[in-house]
Design a protein around this motif. Structure first.
Motif, PDB file in Angstrom:
ATOM      1  N   PHE A  41      21.288  23.647  72.072  1.00 18.75           N
ATOM      2  CA  PHE A  41      20.544  24.765  70.823  1.00 18.75           C
ATOM      3  C   PHE A  41      20.149  25.540  70.663  1.00 18.75           C
ATOM      4  N   THR A  42      20.190  26.624  71.868  1.00 20.64           N
ATOM      5  CA  THR A  42      19.290  27.206  71.815  1.00 20.64           C
ATOM      6  C   THR A  42      20.047  29.092  72.603  1.00 20.64           C
ATOM      7  N   TRP A  87      21.093  30.095  60.171  1.00 20.13           N
ATOM      8  CA  TRP A  87      21.269  29.291  58.702  1.00 20.13           C
ATOM      9  C   TRP A  87      20.137  28.786  58.998  1.00 20.13           C
ATOM     10  N   VAL A  88      19.718  27.413  59.873  1.00 18.08           N
ATOM     11  CA  VAL A  88      18.135  27.076  59.794  1.00 18.08           C
ATOM     12  C   VAL A  88      17.266  27.535  60.116  1.00 18.08           C
ATOM     13  N   GLY A  89      17.361  29.380  60.667  1.00 20.34           N
ATOM     14  CA  GLY A  89      15.914  29.462  61.040  1.00 20.34           C
ATOM     15  C   GLY A  89      15.798  30.722  60.167  1.00 20.34           C
ATOM     16  N   LYS A  90      16.876  31.189  59.111  1.00 21.48           N
ATOM     17  CA  LYS A  90      16.428  31.612  57.857  1.00 21.48           C
ATOM     18  C   LYS A  90      15.958  31.256  56.925  1.00 21.48           C
ATOM     19  N   ILE A 124      16.032  36.913  66.603  1.00 17.78           N
ATOM     20  CA  ILE A 124      14.681  35.814  66.324  1.00 17.78           C
ATOM     21  C   ILE A 124      15.000  34.453  65.800  1.00 17.78           C
ATOM     22  N   MET A 125      15.960  34.673  64.704  1.00 21.88           N
ATOM     23  CA  MET A 125      16.208  33.774  63.569  1.00 21.88           C
ATOM     24  C   MET A 125      17.214  32.279  64.041  1.00 21.88           C
ATOM     25  N   MET A 126      17.514  32.524  65.289  1.00 16.05           N
ATOM     26  CA  MET A 126      18.343  32.124  65.834  1.00 16.05           C
ATOM     27  C   MET A 126      17.754  31.216  66.935  1.00 16.05           C
ATOM     28  N   THR A 127      17.098  32.195  67.262  1.00 23.70           N
ATOM     29  CA  THR A 127      16.181  31.325  68.123  1.00 23.70           C
ATOM     30  C   THR A 127      15.010  29.874  67.157  1.00 23.70           C
ATOM     31  N   VAL A 128      14.253  30.494  66.306  1.00 25.46           N
ATOM     32  CA  VAL A 128      13.605  29.632  65.588  1.00 25.46           C
ATOM     33  C   VAL A 128      14.643  28.521  65.462  1.00 25.46           C
ATOM     34  N   GLY A 129      15.746  28.840  64.700  1.00 25.17           N
ATOM     35  CA  GLY A 129      16.623  27.174  64.214  1.00 25.17           C
ATOM     36  C   GLY A 129      16.769  26.942  65.164  1.00 25.17           C
ATOM     37  N   ILE A 131      15.098  26.020  68.494  1.00 20.09           N
ATOM     38  CA  ILE A 131      14.082  25.431  68.463  1.00 20.09           C
ATOM     39  C   ILE A 131      14.299  23.803  67.468  1.00 20.09           C
ATOM     40  N   LEU A 132      14.398  25.096  66.045  1.00 27.50           N
ATOM     41  CA  LEU A 132      14.132  23.436  65.188  1.00 27.50           C
ATOM     42  C   LEU A 132      15.226  22.856  65.330  1.00 27.50           C
ATOM     43  N   THR A 133      16.737  22.546  65.477  1.00 29.85           N
ATOM     44  CA  THR A 133      17.872  21.945  65.217  1.00 29.85           C
ATOM     45  C   THR A 133      17.816  21.552  66.272  1.00 29.85           C
ATOM     46  N   GLY A 134      17.673  22.251  68.058  1.00 29.19           N
ATOM     47  CA  GLY A 134      17.316  20.955  68.855  1.00 29.19           C
ATOM     48  C   GLY A 134      16.764  20.001  68.800  1.00 29.19           C
ATOM     49  N   MET A 135      15.031  20.419  68.470  1.00 29.24           N
ATOM     50  CA  MET A 135      14.116  19.671  68.622  1.00 29.24           C
ATOM     51  C   MET A 135      14.736  17.913  68.131  1.00 29.24           C
TER      52      MET A 135
END
Length: 165
Positions: A41-42, A87-90, A124-129, A131-135
């Motif tokens: 997901f990263t 979307w999650v990162g946003k 940045i938004m895709m990375t943050v999203g 990481i969260l989605t992947g976790m």
């Protein structure tokens, strides 16, 4: 390789069975697959298998089990995965991307060519999203794969591996 074998090789069921049949403890297989799902997901295209292998080595778990799930992010699934992670990162990222007129940039504008203008912010938004989605997805993968691997080994279908001390 026959046409039937080629088609079988491309199915998700084939790869899931390969994952469950790995000769390792259920914990190692499940932990490795969780790492692979997390990395899938990263937005690290081209490096995902290397990253999954390195993380599995550092965590002393199954490298093949970490590399197999990385393939869920392929050219067919990459668009939906990146849209979800964006979307999650946003949703969680405190800073918002603005276009030249001071208005919010939508994902549709990014896909229409605005990605180059907002590349760093979008990454940045895709990375943050990611990481969260992947976790979340990785955490959900662990109990499922551990249960499936234990079940497979207990049925006598595979060699049961002793837990290392």
């Amino acid at each position: 390789m026959s046409e039937r074998q080629c088609r079988l090789w491309l199915t998700p069921r084939y790869w899931f069975r390969r994952l469950v049949k790995l000769r390792a403890t259920p914990h190692d297989v499940a932990m490795g697959s969780s790492i692979g799902v997390f990395v899938a997901f990263t937005p690290t295209i081209g490096l995902q298998m290397v990253i999954a292998g390195v993380l599995a080595t550092l965590m002393r778990t199954s490298r093949p089990a970490a590399i197999i799930p990385v393939w869920i992010s392929n050219p067919v699934t990459m668009g939906p995965i990146f849209a979800i992670t964006y979307w999650v990162g946003k949703l969680v990222w405190p800073w918002r991307m603005l276009n030249g007129q001071g208005e919010m940039t939508e994902a549709s504008e990014l896909m229409a060519g605005g990605l180059l203008m907002h590349g760093v912010d979008a990454m940045i938004m895709m990375t943050v999203g990611g990481i969260l989605t992947g976790m979340i997805c990785g955490a959900g993968t662990y109990p499922l794969v551990k249960w499936m691997t234990q079940r497979y080994q207990e049925r006598g279908c595979g060699r049961v591996v002793q837990v290392r001390a």
